[in-house]
Motif scaffolding. Structure first.
Motif, PDB file in Angstrom:
ATOM      1  N   ALA A   1       0.597  -1.180  -0.037  1.00  0.00           N
ATOM      2  CA  ALA A   1       0.112   0.048  -0.332  1.00  0.00           C
ATOM      3  C   ALA A   1       0.387   0.911   0.033  1.00  0.00           C
ATOM      4  N   VAL A   2       1.612   0.910   0.628  1.00  0.00           N
ATOM      5  CA  VAL A   2       2.353   3.085   0.717  1.00  0.00           C
ATOM      6  C   VAL A   2       3.562   2.313  -0.350  1.00  0.00           C
ATOM      7  N   VAL A   3       3.713   1.479  -1.344  1.00  0.00           N
ATOM      8  CA  VAL A   3       4.526   2.028  -2.145  1.00  0.00           C
ATOM      9  C   VAL A   3       3.734   2.121  -3.371  1.00  0.00           C
ATOM     10  N   THR A   4       2.466   1.905  -3.380  1.00  0.00           N
ATOM     11  CA  THR A   4       1.006   1.640  -4.529  1.00  0.00           C
ATOM     12  C   THR A   4       1.075   3.342  -4.363  1.00  0.00           C
ATOM     13  N   ALA A   5       0.714   4.004  -3.373  1.00  0.00           N
ATOM     14  CA  ALA A   5       0.492   5.818  -2.440  1.00  0.00           C
ATOM     15  C   ALA A   5       1.587   6.379  -3.227  1.00  0.00           C
ATOM     16  N   SER A   6       3.123   5.848  -2.862  1.00  0.00           N
ATOM     17  CA  SER A   6       3.808   6.800  -3.353  1.00  0.00           C
ATOM     18  C   SER A   6       4.427   6.807  -4.709  1.00  0.00           C
ATOM     19  N   VAL A   7       4.201   5.599  -5.218  1.00  0.00           N
ATOM     20  CA  VAL A   7       5.309   5.373  -6.813  1.00  0.00           C
ATOM     21  C   VAL A   7       3.405   5.690  -7.621  1.00  0.00           C
ATOM     22  N   VAL A   8       2.496   6.014  -7.128  1.00  0.00           N
ATOM     23  CA  VAL A   8       1.085   6.443  -8.089  1.00  0.00           C
ATOM     24  C   VAL A   8       1.002   8.423  -7.518  1.00  0.00           C
ATOM     25  N   CYS A   9       1.782   8.762  -6.237  1.00  0.00           N
ATOM     26  CA  CYS A   9       1.797   9.940  -6.377  1.00  0.00           C
ATOM     27  C   CYS A   9       2.959  10.674  -6.879  1.00  0.00           C
ATOM     28  N   VAL A  10       4.117  10.238  -7.031  1.00  0.00           N
ATOM     29  CA  VAL A  10       5.049  10.552  -7.908  1.00  0.00           C
ATOM     30  C   VAL A  10       4.904  10.867  -9.478  1.00  0.00           C
ATOM     31  N   LEU A  11       4.235   9.243 -10.125  1.00  0.00           N
ATOM     32  CA  LEU A  11       3.535   9.618 -11.242  1.00  0.00           C
ATOM     33  C   LEU A  11       2.953  10.811 -11.809  1.00  0.00           C
ATOM     34  N   LEU A  12       1.773  10.883 -11.279  1.00  0.00           N
ATOM     35  CA  LEU A  12       0.677  12.111 -10.796  1.00  0.00           C
ATOM     36  C   LEU A  12       1.643  13.496 -10.809  1.00  0.00           C
ATOM     37  N   LEU A  13       2.582  13.594  -9.844  1.00  0.00           N
ATOM     38  CA  LEU A  13       3.546  14.828 -10.095  1.00  0.00           C
ATOM     39  C   LEU A  13       4.059  15.119 -11.442  1.00  0.00           C
ATOM     40  N   GLU A  14       4.355  14.327 -12.391  1.00  0.00           N
ATOM     41  CA  GLU A  14       5.098  14.096 -12.390  1.00  0.00           C
ATOM     42  C   GLU A  14       5.198  14.251 -14.622  1.00  0.00           C
ATOM     43  N   ASP A  15       3.617  13.985 -14.319  1.00  0.00           N
ATOM     44  CA  ASP A  15       2.511  14.010 -15.536  1.00  0.00           C
ATOM     45  C   ASP A  15       0.799  14.316 -14.973  1.00  0.00           C
ATOM     46  N   PRO A  16       0.978  15.875 -14.462  1.00  0.00           N
ATOM     47  CA  PRO A  16      -0.799  16.110 -13.831  1.00  0.00           C
ATOM     48  C   PRO A  16      -1.692  15.882 -15.002  1.00  0.00           C
TER      49      PRO A  16
END
Lengths: 238, 255
Positions: free
Chosen positions: A223-238
């Protein structure tokens, strides 16, 4: 097919050395899949294959342990054999290391773990004979000979597993034509198999961790890794 | 008449420790680590006993069955030297060292297996594998440093405890509280494995891109969860791996 014999010899040498380190000497974990496969990749000029296969096999064999007289699967032979075959296969294609090559190597060579366990069992017959010689020598008062028997037990492991690893490196060159005739859709399928197998290996690792509440901890980590990766991806490509 | 020294020199102690690293070189089904133990302590027996029946008898009492965890065996090797020095001085009978080994090898094997093989190794392995996406090849030296920092320090410490404390080393080992530390390490292993499974699934979806990306990531995660359930129900690991590879191959070929 053009075989690079120095690569076959290097693979055999490293495979033999880590087979010694696995049980006979030190056990500083040089023989763990992550280490043994990555160094094999570095020796054969393909670190990427070694690291990827080492990571997958480290997770797949995470729960295995040599407890008492029970023999686990030989994770070291699986790692050195698979990574050697992947490295020579990618050298033979000349196109570099790809997930499809890693998948093919794993699917063809992961069974070496079981072959190695069978080999370990057979080699016990040899060490049993050494033990009888040592006891007889000690009874006869020849203590130096009795003590020497301990070191003789190591060399068959070096020879047998070194030869098997060298054979895998050789087979990597041999199966290159097979990869060339595979249809592109199968190669694409093999590339997709890589993350699927790694994901399965990670799940097997969580199960083999022997933790009391392993599903809870594994779920938390996921859960922690999924949330972190999704956040990073959304920040990179809003 | 030769005078037999009853205190071992540092050089001999070091040789015994280094030779104990070959404890399992001739592991055999009958005596297990017996050859390795006799090989390890032989320099000390040479120093303590003159050539002849006394030395032969000393070697023979270490060629009997012996099996424990290879790292914590350092404590028993140290303890054997402690006892052998007292036997050589005539302060105790040879049966004491035999009883010492027999009493400690089982409990120490359980302790070593539980901490090193079932806790430290999976934890450092899973953490390092989970860090491969971030550190790349540097995850390998990290794994070796993390593991061997604990392994080598404990091995040397246990040897020293056995050498100096003899029978009293049990209390010192108990104070280390290895079972509780092992339980925490196993939790770390499970968390790291879950984390790396999720990273693989999400990054796979992201790399594949397109409309299918969330579906692929979710499918890969579901595959991990299903694998966990199947392996827990004793479906062989190889079967699960090959089925997953087959499904992914078909998806990759036709999607």
């Amino acid at each position: 097919m053009s075989v690079v014999w120095t690569q076959v010899a290097l693979a055999g040498l490293w495979g033999g050395l880590v087979a010694l380190e696995r049980k006979a000497f030190l056990q500083a974990m040089m023989s763990r899949p992550l280490v043994a496969a990555t160094i094999m990749g570095a020796l054969l000029d393909d670190v990427a294959s070694g690291l990827a296969i080492g990571m997958l096999l480290e997770l797949f064999f995470l729960g295995t342990a040599n407890l008492g007289a029970a023999l686990p699967e030989n994770d070291t032979l699986a790692a050195t054999g698979t990574s050697a075959a992947a490295a020579t296969l990618s050298a033979a294609t000349g196109a570099g290391s790809t997930p499809a090559i890693w998948s093919l190597a794993v699917l063809l060579f992961i069974g070496l773990g079981r072959v190695g366990r069978r080999g370990d069992r057979l080699l016990e017959g040899y060490t049993a004979r050494l033990a009888r010689v040592a006891l007889a020598s000690a009874e006869a008062g020849n203590l130096a000979r009795a003590m020497r028997q301990n070191l003789w037990g190591m060399w068959p492991h070096f020879g047998v597993y070194g030869a098997l690893t060298a054979l895998c490196a050789f087979l990597g060159f041999c199966i290159e034509p097979l990869l060339q005739v595979l249809p592109p859709m199968v190669v694409r399928g093999l590339a997709w198999a890589w993350p699927a197998m790694a994901s399965v290996a990670a799940a097997i690792a969580a199960q083999g961790s022997h933790a009391r509440r392993a599903p809870l901890y594994a779920g938390l980590g996921a859960a922690v890794v999924t949330a972190s990766v999704v956040c990073v991806l959304l920040l990179e490509d809003p | 008449m030769s005078v037999t020294p009853t205190a071992l020199r540092f050089g001999v102690l070091l040789r015994v420790f280094l030779r104990s690293l070959f404890l399992q070189a001739s592991w055999n089904p009958k005596g297990m680590q017996n050859l390795g133990l006799a090989y390890a302590v032989y320099p000390a027996l040479e120093a303590l006993y003159p050539p002849g029946p006394a030395r032969e008898e000393a070697v023979r009492r270490h060629l009997v069955f012996f099996n424990t965890h290879p790292y914590v065996a350092a404590a028993i090797v140290g303890g054997v030297l402690n006892h052998e020095q007292r036997i050589a001085r005539g302060e105790e009978t040879p049966d004491k060292v035999v009883a010492f080994k027999a009493a400690l090898m089982g409990p120490l094997a359980a302790l070593g297996d539980g901490f090193f093989w079932l806790s430290l190794k999976p934890a450092t392995g899973a953490v390092s594998a989970a860090l491969v996406p971030l550190l790349g090849v540097w995850a390998v030296p990290l794994f070796l440093v993390l593991y061997n920092l604990v392994h080598v320090l404990l091995r040397v410490r246990l040897y020293w405890l056995g050498l100096t404390l003899g029978d009293r080393l049990v209390e010192a080992v108990a104070r280390a509280n290895l079972p509780a530390r092992g339980a925490r390490l196993r939790a770390v292993a499970a968390t790291s494995a879950g984390g790396v499974a999720a990273w693989l699934a999400v990054s796979f979806g992201a790399n594949a891109g397109g409309l299918y990306a969330p579906l692929l990531a979710a499918g890969c995660l579901a595959l991990g969860v299903a694998s966990y359930a199947l392996v827990s129900r004793r479906v062989p690991n190889y079967v699960v791996l090959y089925v997953a590879a087959g499904l992914a191959c078909v998806a990759g070929a036709f999607l």
